[in-house]
Design a protein around this motif. Structure first.
Motif, PDB file in Angstrom:
ATOM      1  N   THR A  63     -21.876  74.510  39.524  1.00 54.75           N
ATOM      2  CA  THR A  63     -21.695  74.799  40.948  1.00 54.75           C
ATOM      3  C   THR A  63     -22.105  73.579  41.778  1.00 54.75           C
ATOM      4  N   TYR A  64     -23.427  73.410  41.946  1.00 54.13           N
ATOM      5  CA  TYR A  64     -23.883  72.284  42.759  1.00 54.13           C
ATOM      6  C   TYR A  64     -23.551  70.956  42.091  1.00 54.13           C
ATOM      7  N   GLY A  65     -23.499  70.953  40.750  1.00 62.76           N
ATOM      8  CA  GLY A  65     -23.155  69.725  40.031  1.00 62.76           C
ATOM      9  C   GLY A  65     -21.674  69.397  40.099  1.00 62.76           C
ATOM     10  N   ARG A  66     -20.887  70.348  40.602  1.00 63.12           N
ATOM     11  CA  ARG A  66     -19.446  70.149  40.788  1.00 63.12           C
ATOM     12  C   ARG A  66     -18.703  69.813  39.507  1.00 63.12           C
ATOM     13  N   LEU A  67     -19.249  70.205  38.361  1.00 56.03           N
ATOM     14  CA  LEU A  67     -18.531  69.983  37.109  1.00 56.03           C
ATOM     15  C   LEU A  67     -17.746  71.245  36.769  1.00 56.03           C
ATOM     16  N   PRO A  68     -16.565  71.090  36.187  1.00 57.31           N
ATOM     17  CA  PRO A  68     -15.913  72.276  35.644  1.00 57.31           C
ATOM     18  C   PRO A  68     -16.813  72.856  34.554  1.00 57.31           C
ATOM     19  N   SER A  69     -16.944  74.179  34.495  1.00 56.11           N
ATOM     20  CA  SER A  69     -17.894  74.753  33.543  1.00 56.11           C
ATOM     21  C   SER A  69     -17.477  74.437  32.116  1.00 56.11           C
ATOM     22  N   LEU A  70     -16.187  74.263  31.896  1.00 58.13           N
ATOM     23  CA  LEU A  70     -15.718  73.886  30.561  1.00 58.13           C
ATOM     24  C   LEU A  70     -16.411  72.600  30.105  1.00 58.13           C
ATOM     25  N   ILE A  71     -16.511  71.645  31.001  1.00 57.00           N
ATOM     26  CA  ILE A  71     -17.130  70.352  30.673  1.00 57.00           C
ATOM     27  C   ILE A  71     -18.646  70.476  30.620  1.00 57.00           C
ATOM     28  N   ALA A  72     -19.203  71.122  31.644  1.00 55.42           N
ATOM     29  CA  ALA A  72     -20.664  71.233  31.722  1.00 55.42           C
ATOM     30  C   ALA A  72     -21.214  71.916  30.479  1.00 55.42           C
ATOM     31  N   THR A  73     -20.576  73.023  30.085  1.00 54.18           N
ATOM     32  CA  THR A  73     -21.127  73.773  28.955  1.00 54.18           C
ATOM     33  C   THR A  73     -20.749  73.131  27.617  1.00 54.18           C
ATOM     34  N   LEU A  74     -19.679  72.352  27.620  1.00 58.56           N
ATOM     35  CA  LEU A  74     -19.356  71.581  26.412  1.00 58.56           C
ATOM     36  C   LEU A  74     -20.467  70.561  26.158  1.00 58.56           C
ATOM     37  N   GLY A  75     -20.918  69.933  27.225  1.00 57.57           N
ATOM     38  CA  GLY A  75     -22.046  69.004  27.108  1.00 57.57           C
ATOM     39  C   GLY A  75     -23.307  69.728  26.670  1.00 57.57           C
ATOM     40  N   MET A  76     -23.540  70.879  27.296  1.00 61.80           N
ATOM     41  CA  MET A  76     -24.751  71.635  26.952  1.00 61.80           C
ATOM     42  C   MET A  76     -24.701  72.145  25.527  1.00 61.80           C
ATOM     43  N   LEU A  77     -23.519  72.420  25.020  1.00 65.12           N
ATOM     44  CA  LEU A  77     -23.359  72.842  23.622  1.00 65.12           C
ATOM     45  C   LEU A  77     -24.041  71.833  22.707  1.00 65.12           C
TER      46      LEU A  77
END
Lengths: 502, 339
Positions: free
Chosen positions: B127-141
């Motif tokens: 949200t505030y990071g403005r990343l698509p969640s697909l990318i954000a959570t791929l990184g977090m994976l």
């Protein structure tokens, strides 16, 4: 019905969608060298007819005749190769490609992958098509994304006329154009008519249809009502044919001028020095309780950003006060302060499109219909039912999805969401866009009632008649600033235009 | 479309009456599940037995708990790919705490908190990071998986008394994963049922559930209605993270061992598949807990049935893939027809 002169004819055209008979035994004939307007309320079947002619939909019964011979249009490409070019209401250009690539797309597609079209030939063809439309100054290599909306429209027309168009279908071509750009479009339409092209012109704007068309066909509920010569028609006759009844006392075209708010009514909304990137530069005005302030202006004037800016959806500077108190630049603050906002784009801003009618009504007043975060089903239903009744929205049940309603009823539901929180100020952007004539009149009546209860209304709109007949005061946005205000008899289309054009 | 819509209204009502219990979408999935069960009952002796059915229930529970969380995330218009890693991290961390002598409740709380915090980070990035969640959570994976490897030094974690766990704590912990309520119902299934029930109530009957649907279906309209999109999405991710942690902890309690390099690998795809089969849309705004439960059961029953029928595990994978495509295709086609 046969017409010896016809270049394009449809006979007995019928198209059924689930629950809707979109076209019901429609027979029409279109002649070369005429501008033939097709009008009707939303849902009358105009769009379906255009899609059939464009080869996009195949009819369930009936046939299309081209030059007297029946044709089966296999698809848009087929229609175009037979000389039928269609420009749909929504711009359908590939913005990442150049003008030439867009204009030659059907030709390139028809050639197939084996025989690519040389770049030079693409440019050449594009240049000729553009020149024909008086757009010779546009470089074929320009990316479409850099063009204005009006230029994009011309590129679409250039693509539709292709090499040799016999029938050009324009579906609501100027809904996004300024009056000056519309004039340019009309010039092109007349020129193509002079060249023997049959132009099918679909529009909501009756005055423009009357000015442009040679003949006018009216559709209602999927049926062909009548076809008349434009010379024999006037607005009243067209409206009667479209609506199938007289709009008793409720026609939006003949309302008494809006009641003036009394001069000593308190100011509910004071805006000073409002600026909002990219196109609102410096806007100040005061809105009194019970008045309808009309805001006009051309596209790109900043008018279309004003609603979002007032409601705090975008970063802004300047001061917005409701009842004298400063309002923070967030939608939550705006709602708490007593603002309500109905944006222009219903699909991507107005509706909670996957949710029910009832949920759409209560969305902005969840606190009032819940207890400790738990929704009270009864309260939701009671609130929604009361609003639906108040606005006389036609729905089959409160649980019905809002997306399945007609444009007019969707707008009523969205309006009720704004009203349910008893706002001090209602901000409307294009309140009747895509709404049929009947519902339009009802929405205007609702707005007057709301104003009479002391709510201040800001109505931002591109529709002249709306400004002239519905607003108690009118200001015009140009280059991000407001003009002087027009009141009473001074609110005329001419006066508004004068202030709008740069 | 005013006249046309009014005319078509009765048709809609009739269709609504037929499927009032479930709503159109779940009805399709439910029929598919019933058909599957009927076929398996006829084709095998052992499918329609209490033992087997409870076994299926236990097998789908962890998938189901996570799918419930994924339902929130998908409805809010986002997706979470990091849950397999959260599952591993939270399970291993809880296991290590219990081995380290912690009491059960603090250890559980710590494990769940890990999931919640990681979920909240996913939400913040999306949200505030403005990343698509697909990318954000791929990184977090990768980040969370890496954190789990670092935490365990890549070694397997086994929870037993010999390594230092308190016997009573261990017994209670193992009961969560292996035990049966009234000696009949697997505890994992009890957890799944409880999670699903609460989630159903939240989604269908609270303002939070309302807001989740609103932000996923139409962000701008939600904002105009005064809904704080960012907050709603962050909460949806937090719910997801917490439930992924719960599933991971239960898996740890069941085995009771795990390894950071292996536990929960690729689980996110099964979870997303089950949720999508259940009718949730990747575009947001659509989905129900009931549908998700049915989607989870379809995958579970299918796996179980193929095993009972002696089908090779390789073919099983292939069949699961087909089910995903067919289920979603039927849904899309039926919806297009319905306009």
């Amino acid at each position: 019905m046969t017409d010896g002169d016809a270049i394009l004819e449809v006979r007995g055209l019928t198209k059924r969608f689930p629950g809707v008979l979109a076209l019901d035994d429609v027979s029409l004939a279109f002649r070369p060298g005429e501008v033939h307007a097709v009008i009707g309320e939303n849902g009358a079947g105009k769009s379906t007819l255009m899609h059939v002619l464009g080869g996009d939909l195949s009819p369930d019964a009936g046939a299309v005749y081209l030059g007297g011979a029946p044709v089966r249009l296999a698809g848009p490409l087929d229609a175009q190769s037979r000389g039928i070019g269609v420009v749909y209401q929504e711009l359908a250009l590939c913005r990442n490609l150049t003008v030439a690539e867009n204009v030659t797309m059907p030709t390139v597609a028809a050639r197939g992958a084996v025989r690519p079209m040389p770049r030079a030939a693409m440019r050449d063809m594009t240049r000729r098509a553009l020149a024909r439309l008086g757009m010779g100054h546009v470089d074929p290599d320009t990316p479409v994304s850099r063009l204005s909306v009006a230029e994009m429209q011309m590129v679409e027309i250039a693509r539709a006329i292709g090499r040799d168009v016999r029938v050009l279908v324009l579906d609501e071509p100027n809904s996004a154009l300024s009056p000056r750009e519309s004039e340019e479009l009309f010039r092109v339409v007349r020129q193509l008519r002079g060249e023997g092209v049959c132009v099918l012109y679909v529009s909501h704007y009756l005055d423009e249809v009357l000015g442009l068309a040679d003949r006018i066909s009216v559709l209602r509920d999927g049926r062909h009502v009548e076809t008349m010569n434009a010379a024999d028609a006037d607005e009243d006759r067209l409206i009667r044919a479209m609506v199938g009844r007289d709009l008793v006392g409720a026609t939006p075209f003949a309302l008494s001028p809006a009641a003036e708010a009394s001069a000593d009514a308190p100011a509910v909304l004071e805006v000073a020095g409002l600026a909002c990137a990219p196109d609102v530069a410096d806007v100040s005005f005061t809105l009194r309780a019970g008045e309808i302030l009309g805001v006009g202006g051309l596209p790109d004037s900043g008018k279309d950003s004003l609603g979002d800016a007032l409601f705090g959806l975008r970063p802004r500077s300047g001061s917005v006060r409701v009842d004298g108190r400063e309002v923070g630049a967030s939608s939550g603050a705006a709602l708490r302060a007593g603002l309500a906002y109905i944006p222009a784009d219903r699909r991507n801003g107005g509706m909670l499109s996957t949710m029910s009618v009832a949920h759409n009504v209560v969305a902005s007043t969840l606190g009032a219909v819940s207890w400790a975060g738990i929704l009270r089903r009864r309260a939701v239903e009671r609130t929604a039912r009361a609003q639906v009744a108040r606005l006389d929205a036609r729905i089959s049940s409160l649980g019905q999805r809002i997306a399945t309603l007609s444009g007019g009823n969707q707008q009523k539901i969205i309006l009720s969401r704004g009203l349910v929180s008893d706002p001090r100020v209602l901000i409307l952007h294009e309140p009747t866009r895509g709404v049929d004539v009947g519902a339009k009149a009802e929405i205007y009546a609702i707005l007057r009632d709301v104003a009479a209860e002391g709510v201040g209304i800001v109505m931002i709109t591109s529709e002249m008649t709306e400004l002239v007949l519905q607003a108690s005061r009118v200001v015009v946005v140009r280059a991000g600033r407001l003009s002087d205000e027009l009141t009473g008899a001074a609110i005329t289309e001419e006066a508004i235009m004068q202030r709008a054009v740069p | 479309m005013s006249a046309a819509d009014v005319q078509s209204a009765p048709g809609r009502t009739r269709r609504g009456a037929l499927s009032r219990l479930f709503g159109l979408r779940e009805t399709g999935v439910a029929l598919a599940l019933i058909a599957l069960c009927v076929v398996l009952s006829l084709a095998t002796e052992s499918f329609l037995t209490q033992t087997n059915l409870l076994n299926v229930g236990r097998q789908v529970s962890l998938l189901g708990i996570m799918a419930v969380g994924m339902t929130f995330v998908l409805i809010s218009g986002e997706v979470d790919l990091s849950i397999g890693s959260i599952y591993a991290f939270a399970g291993l961390a809880t296991g290590m705490l219990i081995v380290g002598g912690w009491a059960l409740l603090p250890a559980l709380a710590a494990g769940l908190l890990c999931g919640a915090v990681i979920g909240a980070i996913n939400g913040l990035l999306s949200t505030y990071g403005r990343l698509p969640s697909l990318i954000a959570t791929l990184g977090m994976l990768s980040i969370v998986r890496g954190a789990a490897l670092i935490l365990t030094d890549g070694r397997p974690v086994t929870v037993n008394e010999r390594l230092g766990a308190d016997p009573d704590t261990l017994a209670a912990f193992e009961f969560m994963g292996q035990g049966r309520l009234f000696d009949v119902i697997p505890m994992q299934l009890v957890f799944f049922a409880a999670v699903a029930a609460v989630a159903w109530a939240v989604l269908a009957g609270t303002t939070f559930g309302f807001r989740v649907f609103a932000v996923g279906g139409s962000a701008k309209a939600a904002r105009i209605s005064g809904i704080r999109i960012e907050a709603v999405k962050i909460w949806a991710f937090t719910v997801m993270g917490t439930l992924a942690a719960l599933a991971g902890i239960l898996a740890m309690a069941f085995l009771p061992s795990g390894q950071a390099g292996r536990t929960g690998l690729g689980l996110e795809l099964d979870v997303i598949a089950a949720t999508i089969i259940g009718g949730a849309s990747l575009a947001g705004g659509e989905g129900t807990i009931l549908g998700t439960i049915l989607g989870v059961l379809i995958i579970g029953v299918m796996r179980n049935g193929l095993v009972l029928m002696g089908v090779s595990p390789f073919v099983q994978e292939l069949m699961i893939g087909l089910v995903i495509i067919v289920a979603v295709a039927i849904d899309k086609w039926s919806r297009r027809r319905g306009g």
